[in-house]
Structure formats: structure tokens, C-alpha cells
Design a protein around this motif. Sequence first.
Motif, PDB file in Angstrom:
ATOM      1  N   LEU A 120       0.823  -1.204   0.000  1.00  0.00           N
ATOM      2  CA  LEU A 120       0.000   0.000   0.000  1.00  0.00           C
ATOM      3  C   LEU A 120       0.864   1.263   0.000  1.00  0.00           C
ATOM      4  O   LEU A 120       0.541   2.246  -0.670  1.00  0.00           O
ATOM      5  CB  LEU A 120      -0.938  -0.007   1.215  1.00  0.00           C
ATOM      6  CG  LEU A 120      -2.058  -1.051   1.164  1.00  0.00           C
ATOM      7  CD1 LEU A 120      -2.760  -1.149   2.514  1.00  0.00           C
ATOM      8  CD2 LEU A 120      -3.068  -0.715   0.071  1.00  0.00           C
ATOM      9  N   PHE A 121       1.954   1.233   0.741  1.00  0.00           N
ATOM     10  CA  PHE A 121       2.874   2.381   0.720  1.00  0.00           C
ATOM     11  C   PHE A 121       3.504   2.544  -0.668  1.00  0.00           C
ATOM     12  O   PHE A 121       3.735   3.667  -1.134  1.00  0.00           O
ATOM     13  CB  PHE A 121       3.970   2.221   1.777  1.00  0.00           C
ATOM     14  CG  PHE A 121       3.473   2.336   3.194  1.00  0.00           C
ATOM     15  CD1 PHE A 121       2.588   3.350   3.553  1.00  0.00           C
ATOM     16  CD2 PHE A 121       3.878   1.451   4.168  1.00  0.00           C
ATOM     17  CE1 PHE A 121       2.123   3.470   4.848  1.00  0.00           C
ATOM     18  CE2 PHE A 121       3.423   1.556   5.467  1.00  0.00           C
ATOM     19  CZ  PHE A 121       2.532   2.575   5.816  1.00  0.00           C
ATOM     20  N   LEU A 122       3.773   1.401  -1.322  1.00  0.00           N
ATOM     21  CA  LEU A 122       4.284   1.456  -2.697  1.00  0.00           C
ATOM     22  C   LEU A 122       3.258   2.116  -3.620  1.00  0.00           C
ATOM     23  O   LEU A 122       3.615   2.929  -4.482  1.00  0.00           O
ATOM     24  CB  LEU A 122       4.578   0.040  -3.199  1.00  0.00           C
ATOM     25  CG  LEU A 122       5.962  -0.545  -2.968  1.00  0.00           C
ATOM     26  CD1 LEU A 122       6.034  -1.924  -3.579  1.00  0.00           C
ATOM     27  CD2 LEU A 122       7.045   0.349  -3.544  1.00  0.00           C
ATOM     28  N   GLN A 123       2.002   1.759  -3.438  1.00  0.00           N
ATOM     29  CA  GLN A 123       0.958   2.368  -4.258  1.00  0.00           C
ATOM     30  C   GLN A 123       0.864   3.876  -4.002  1.00  0.00           C
ATOM     31  O   GLN A 123       0.652   4.664  -4.923  1.00  0.00           O
ATOM     32  CB  GLN A 123      -0.399   1.716  -3.972  1.00  0.00           C
ATOM     33  CG  GLN A 123      -0.500   0.286  -4.449  1.00  0.00           C
ATOM     34  CD  GLN A 123      -1.937  -0.163  -4.565  1.00  0.00           C
ATOM     35  OE1 GLN A 123      -2.600   0.047  -5.564  1.00  0.00           O
ATOM     36  NE2 GLN A 123      -2.433  -0.777  -3.511  1.00  0.00           N
ATOM     37  N   ALA A 124       1.021   4.244  -2.729  1.00  0.00           N
ATOM     38  CA  ALA A 124       0.966   5.668  -2.387  1.00  0.00           C
ATOM     39  C   ALA A 124       2.056   6.452  -3.114  1.00  0.00           C
ATOM     40  O   ALA A 124       1.851   7.604  -3.516  1.00  0.00           O
ATOM     41  CB  ALA A 124       1.104   5.847  -0.875  1.00  0.00           C
ATOM     42  N   ARG A 125       3.190   5.825  -3.305  1.00  0.00           N
ATOM     43  CA  ARG A 125       4.322   6.528  -3.919  1.00  0.00           C
ATOM     44  C   ARG A 125       4.425   6.292  -5.419  1.00  0.00           C
ATOM     45  O   ARG A 125       4.726   7.228  -6.182  1.00  0.00           O
ATOM     46  CB  ARG A 125       5.617   6.069  -3.232  1.00  0.00           C
ATOM     47  CG  ARG A 125       6.896   6.639  -3.822  1.00  0.00           C
ATOM     48  CD  ARG A 125       6.974   8.147  -3.657  1.00  0.00           C
ATOM     49  NE  ARG A 125       8.186   8.692  -4.249  1.00  0.00           N
ATOM     50  CZ  ARG A 125       8.324   9.025  -5.529  1.00  0.00           C
ATOM     51  NH1 ARG A 125       7.307   8.841  -6.370  1.00  0.00           N
ATOM     52  NH2 ARG A 125       9.454   9.516  -5.978  1.00  0.00           N
ATOM     53  N   TYR A 126       4.193   5.082  -5.884  1.00  0.00           N
ATOM     54  CA  TYR A 126       4.548   4.735  -7.262  1.00  0.00           C
ATOM     55  C   TYR A 126       3.360   4.314  -8.137  1.00  0.00           C
ATOM     56  O   TYR A 126       3.567   4.000  -9.313  1.00  0.00           O
ATOM     57  CB  TYR A 126       5.564   3.598  -7.274  1.00  0.00           C
ATOM     58  CG  TYR A 126       6.881   3.973  -6.646  1.00  0.00           C
ATOM     59  CD1 TYR A 126       7.736   4.896  -7.250  1.00  0.00           C
ATOM     60  CD2 TYR A 126       7.288   3.405  -5.419  1.00  0.00           C
ATOM     61  CE1 TYR A 126       8.954   5.249  -6.671  1.00  0.00           C
ATOM     62  CE2 TYR A 126       8.494   3.752  -4.846  1.00  0.00           C
ATOM     63  CZ  TYR A 126       9.322   4.672  -5.461  1.00  0.00           C
ATOM     64  OH  TYR A 126      10.523   5.018  -4.884  1.00  0.00           O
ATOM     65  N   ARG A 127       2.153   4.272  -7.609  1.00  0.00           N
ATOM     66  CA  ARG A 127       1.019   3.816  -8.421  1.00  0.00           C
ATOM     67  C   ARG A 127       0.765   4.777  -9.571  1.00  0.00           C
ATOM     68  O   ARG A 127       0.823   5.992  -9.415  1.00  0.00           O
ATOM     69  CB  ARG A 127      -0.238   3.691  -7.572  1.00  0.00           C
ATOM     70  CG  ARG A 127      -1.434   3.109  -8.353  1.00  0.00           C
ATOM     71  CD  ARG A 127      -2.665   3.038  -7.486  1.00  0.00           C
ATOM     72  NE  ARG A 127      -3.833   2.625  -8.260  1.00  0.00           N
ATOM     73  CZ  ARG A 127      -4.353   1.415  -8.292  1.00  0.00           C
ATOM     74  NH1 ARG A 127      -3.793   0.471  -7.554  1.00  0.00           N
ATOM     75  NH2 ARG A 127      -5.409   1.126  -9.028  1.00  0.00           N
ATOM     76  N   ARG A 128       0.459   4.219 -10.744  1.00  0.00           N
ATOM     77  CA  ARG A 128       0.012   5.022 -11.889  1.00  0.00           C
ATOM     78  C   ARG A 128      -1.470   5.341 -11.659  1.00  0.00           C
ATOM     79  O   ARG A 128      -2.325   4.457 -11.758  1.00  0.00           O
ATOM     80  CB  ARG A 128       0.193   4.264 -13.186  1.00  0.00           C
ATOM     81  CG  ARG A 128       1.642   4.006 -13.564  1.00  0.00           C
ATOM     82  CD  ARG A 128       1.727   3.333 -14.943  1.00  0.00           C
ATOM     83  NE  ARG A 128       3.082   3.227 -15.420  1.00  0.00           N
ATOM     84  CZ  ARG A 128       3.818   2.104 -15.294  1.00  0.00           C
ATOM     85  NH1 ARG A 128       3.305   1.042 -14.705  1.00  0.00           N
ATOM     86  NH2 ARG A 128       5.062   2.074 -15.762  1.00  0.00           N
TER      87      ARG A 128
END
Length: 260
Positions: free
Chosen positions: A248-256
Motif C-alpha cells: 500500500l505504501f508502494l501504491q501511495a508513492r509509485y502507483r500510476r
Amino acid sequence: METFARFGYAAKGFVYGAIGILALMAAFDIGGGDTTGTTGALQAIAQQPFGQILLGLIAIGLVGYVIWRFIQAIKDPRNKGSDLKGIFTRLGYILSGIAYAGVAANAASLAIGSGNGGGGKSKQDWTSIVMQQPLGRWLVGIAGAITIGIGFWRLYQAYKIKFRKKLNLSELNFQQQKWLVNISRFGIAARGVVFVALGFFILQAAYQYDSQKVRGLDGILLTFARQPFGKVFLALVAAGLIAYAVYLFLQARYRRIKTS
């Protein structure tokens, strides 16, 4: 809107991270550990230094996540379409938004020191209300089957790495990407296992006409802990929930994020 969405994914990550950490502590018999759901995790956060401030930020972030879910459902920026699959996907966005609206309300309530973040009616109460309606028992059974299907879909996503195309990790090197993708796979798979267990309990409630058979995340984790080698199983699922928080933190930073 993109900022709201990213803030929302991060807030959701904090909640799942807290649930996973508490469960992992319980698996290793560390003081303060507990098999809890979102409400228990929020209460644990409230007891930390500056906990109420953090809860306020989580509440705001989750409101952003809820708004983003409703926009995904109504405006359909990812072009899911209006066929049967698209309708089910967009309906899932709405249900997700409603669920996390409740979590946001609990967080806000705890942040301002009002109430205990109980979140209103329990899953058992809602199940009982539905089963009392015409064809309610069938509706609950269908909901359980759909939940199990979602769980297996999550496992399939983890296996096929279908989530990878949603992330723009180009600024990370190959080794970093590999580690983060594998952690995310573990987290998504763990959440899939939780969904399968949740669906099983819902089906059991419909079959036995007993709403008390329904379990929330706290009850599911406790059930895992009571199985043979339960502490090991609980530790694996807890680590998976922490891995899901990382995702989820990855999505917060890197999600398109496509907003139009």
C-alpha cells in the motif's frame, strides 16, 4: 484528486501495518500483541505518543481513499466499462469506499476522544438483518461465495504479478524492484487467504442460519492462532499483512493513477 488517492493508500497502509504488527507480537507472545481488526489497530495507535494526531491524519487520508473509490466507480477513469465484469468491479469500488468510510469515522472518533471507535453494527448484526429478509439466507450465501472468489482472485494476482503494471518503479534499480515486488506478492497473497477465510465463515453462517458464525479480521486471526501450529500460521499471516502494508505504501508513492 491524485494527492487524495496517494494519501489514502498511505493511511490504509498504516492501519494494515498496525494490524500485522499486533498479530505478529501475539504470535511471539510479546506483551501488547493482539489478534485484532481495524478498530483494535486504531485503538492501539491512539495509545501511542501523538497517537491522536496520527489518527486524525489517518482519518483524513481514508476520506481521500473513499472519495477516490467513489470516483473510480462513478467516473470510471480506468475504463472498466459497463459489461458484467466492469459493473462488478465498479460495485466493488463502492463497497470498498463504504467500508473504509466506517474506518475513517472510527479513526476520527478516536482522534477527537469521542467514543471508543466501535464502528456501529457488527458484521454479525448486519448478517442477521440480511438473513431476516426474503431470500436473505441466499443473499448471505452468495456474498460468502463472492468473497471466497475475491480471495482466490487475490492469490491469482499475487501469482501472476498482475499488480506490477499499476506501479511505475522505473526510478528504482532492478534489485530494489525485485524485493519490493516479492514483498507485495506475499502481502497480496496473505490478504487473499484472509478473504477466503472470511467467505468461508459467511457461507457457514448462511448454511447454519447463524449470524454469529461470521468473523471479522480479528476473529479470523484468532481462529488461525487456534489451529495446529497456529502460532506459526498466525506469524506468517501477520507478516503477510505487514507486507500488504508495504504494498500500500508502494501504491501511495509509485502507483500510476489515472484521474480522467
